[in-house]
Every structure is written in structure tokens, then in C-alpha cells.
Design a protein around this motif. Structure first.
Motif, short mmCIF file in Angstrom:
data_model
loop_
_atom_site.label_atom_id
_atom_site.label_comp_id
_atom_site.label_asym_id
_atom_site.label_seq_id
_atom_site.Cartn_x
_atom_site.Cartn_y
_atom_site.Cartn_z
N VAL A 153 0.83 -1.21 0.00
CA VAL A 153 0.00 0.00 0.00
C VAL A 153 0.86 1.25 0.00
O VAL A 153 2.03 1.23 0.37
CB VAL A 153 -0.98 0.05 1.21
N LYS A 154 0.23 2.34 -0.44
CA LYS A 154 0.82 3.67 -0.31
C LYS A 154 -0.34 4.64 -0.08
O LYS A 154 -1.50 4.29 -0.22
CB LYS A 154 1.63 4.05 -1.54
N ILE A 155 0.02 5.85 0.25
CA ILE A 155 -0.97 6.90 0.47
C ILE A 155 -0.81 7.94 -0.63
O ILE A 155 0.30 8.33 -0.97
CB ILE A 155 -0.77 7.57 1.85
N VAL A 156 -1.93 8.37 -1.20
CA VAL A 156 -1.94 9.44 -2.20
C VAL A 156 -2.88 10.52 -1.67
O VAL A 156 -4.00 10.23 -1.26
CB VAL A 156 -2.41 8.94 -3.57
N ALA A 157 -2.39 11.76 -1.69
CA ALA A 157 -3.20 12.89 -1.21
C ALA A 157 -3.24 13.95 -2.30
O ALA A 157 -2.25 14.17 -2.99
CB ALA A 157 -2.60 13.47 0.06
N PHE A 158 -4.41 14.57 -2.47
CA PHE A 158 -4.52 15.65 -3.44
C PHE A 158 -5.55 16.66 -2.97
O PHE A 158 -6.50 16.33 -2.27
CB PHE A 158 -4.82 15.13 -4.85
N VAL A 159 -5.31 17.90 -3.37
CA VAL A 159 -6.17 19.01 -2.99
C VAL A 159 -6.99 19.42 -4.20
O VAL A 159 -6.43 19.62 -5.29
CB VAL A 159 -5.34 20.21 -2.47
N GLN A 160 -8.30 19.53 -4.01
CA GLN A 160 -9.21 19.89 -5.10
C GLN A 160 -10.00 21.14 -4.77
O GLN A 160 -10.37 21.37 -3.63
CB GLN A 160 -10.21 18.77 -5.36
N ASP A 161 -10.28 21.89 -5.82
CA ASP A 161 -11.18 23.02 -5.72
C ASP A 161 -12.59 22.48 -5.48
O ASP A 161 -13.03 21.55 -6.14
CB ASP A 161 -11.13 23.82 -7.03
#
Length: 176
Positions: A153-161
Motif C-alpha cells: 500500500v501507499k498513500i496518495v493525497a490531493f487538494v481539489q477546488d
């Protein structure tokens, strides 16, 4: 999960993922949702099998710079992953953090792929939405599904409008 009626259930499907695809359909003014659809940084959508167009669109997006930052780290504690994040974004955005299975295989028993093993990479197993209106740093956690090893596993993070779903920052983390 909208393909689950054709004789086999995709073990990675979730109604929440279908709803997310419907939100993108509204943003892009599409008449319907489809598979395989690719959405690039919340700005462009295209058929995922069109490799030439897909690679070109990804290259174009990678050239762009952003004013926003996000940092994420992840630590394993028994069967739970603790995730810490910091970001410089405003309350006009939300943070998505995904628990991603790096590799998977699925035996297909019915439907058009009957008898095959489907190979997958970067399968979202769980996703959380965090409202950034209060502050841009914090912690969350994920339970690791019983059929999944922490080493996969890994973690993916993203910021969205919040309004147009465009992604303004992204980061990933290996689970330590």
C-alpha cells in the motif's frame, strides 16, 4: 459499481466511486459516465485507452507549476495506517487522501473477461475527504483491509477546488 450487474462484481468497486465519476460528468457536461475514463488533474477527461492523447495530456500537466503545497507522511501501527498532512491551501479546497493498493490481480468468473486474471496497479481501496476550511494540517487513519498486506500500500493525497474539482496539489507517501 455500475458494471456489477453483468454477472460478476468488481471487488474494488464502490458506490462512492461511481458518485465521484458522476460529479466529474456534471463538471465536464457529459451525457453519461463510462469506463475506461481518465480524468487528469480535474481539468481534462478522455478515454483511457487513447494512449497517445493520454500521455500528451499528462506531459502538459506536468509542465505546469502550482502555488499550493501538500506534504504527507504515513506510518504503520499494527493493522492501521496513521497519516499526517500539511498543506498551504485555502478554504476553497478540500483534501482527498486515498489508501492505494500498489498491485492486485482479480480472477474473473463471468462476463466479457470470464476466465481471465485482470492485473491492476494503484487501486484505490479507501478514500477520505477532509474539509480544509478550518486549517491545513492534521491527521487521519486508515484500517488496512484484511485481504491486503501493508507492504502493498501507499498513500496518495490531493487538494481539489470545491467548485470545479480541479486538482491544485498532490503528493504520495510510502508507508513506513
Amino acid at each position: 459499481d455500475y458494471w456489477n450487474y453483468i454477472g460478476w462484481k468488481d471487488k474494488f468497486s464502490k458506490a462512492d466511486y461511481t458518485e465521484r465519476q458522476r460529479q466529474y460528468a456534471a463538471v465536464f457536461r457529459l451525457n453519461s459516465i463510462y469506463t475506461p475514463q481518465v480524468v487528469i488533474n480535474g481539468k481534462k477527461e478522455l478515454v483511457g485507452s487513447d494512449q497517445t492523447r493520454l500521455r500528451r495530456a499528462i506531459r502538459e500537466e506536468l509542465k505546469l507549476k502550482t502555488d499550493y503545497e501538500i506534504n504527507v507522511s504515513a506510518k504503520l501501527k499494527e493493522k492501521e495506517i496513521s497519516v499526517s498532512y500539511t498543506t498551504s491551501v485555502s478554504d476553497k479546497h478540500f483534501l482527498k487522501i486515498a489508501l492505494v493498493q500498489v498491485h492486485a490481480e482479480t480472477p474473473v468468473k463471468k462476463g466479457e473477461n470470464s476466465g481471465r486474471y485482470l492485473k491492476h496497479i494503484n487501486v484505490v481501496r479507501d478514500i477520505q475527504t477532509i474539509d480544509l476550511s478550518k486549517k491545513g494540517d492534521g491527521q487521519t487513519s486508515f484500517s488496512i483491509p484484511a485481504d491486503l498486506l501493508a507492504s502493498n500500500v501507499k498513500i496518495v493525497a490531493f487538494v481539489q477546488d470545491k467548485d470545479d474539482l480541479k486538482i491544485v496539489a498532490a503528493a504520495d507517501a510510502i508507508v513506513e
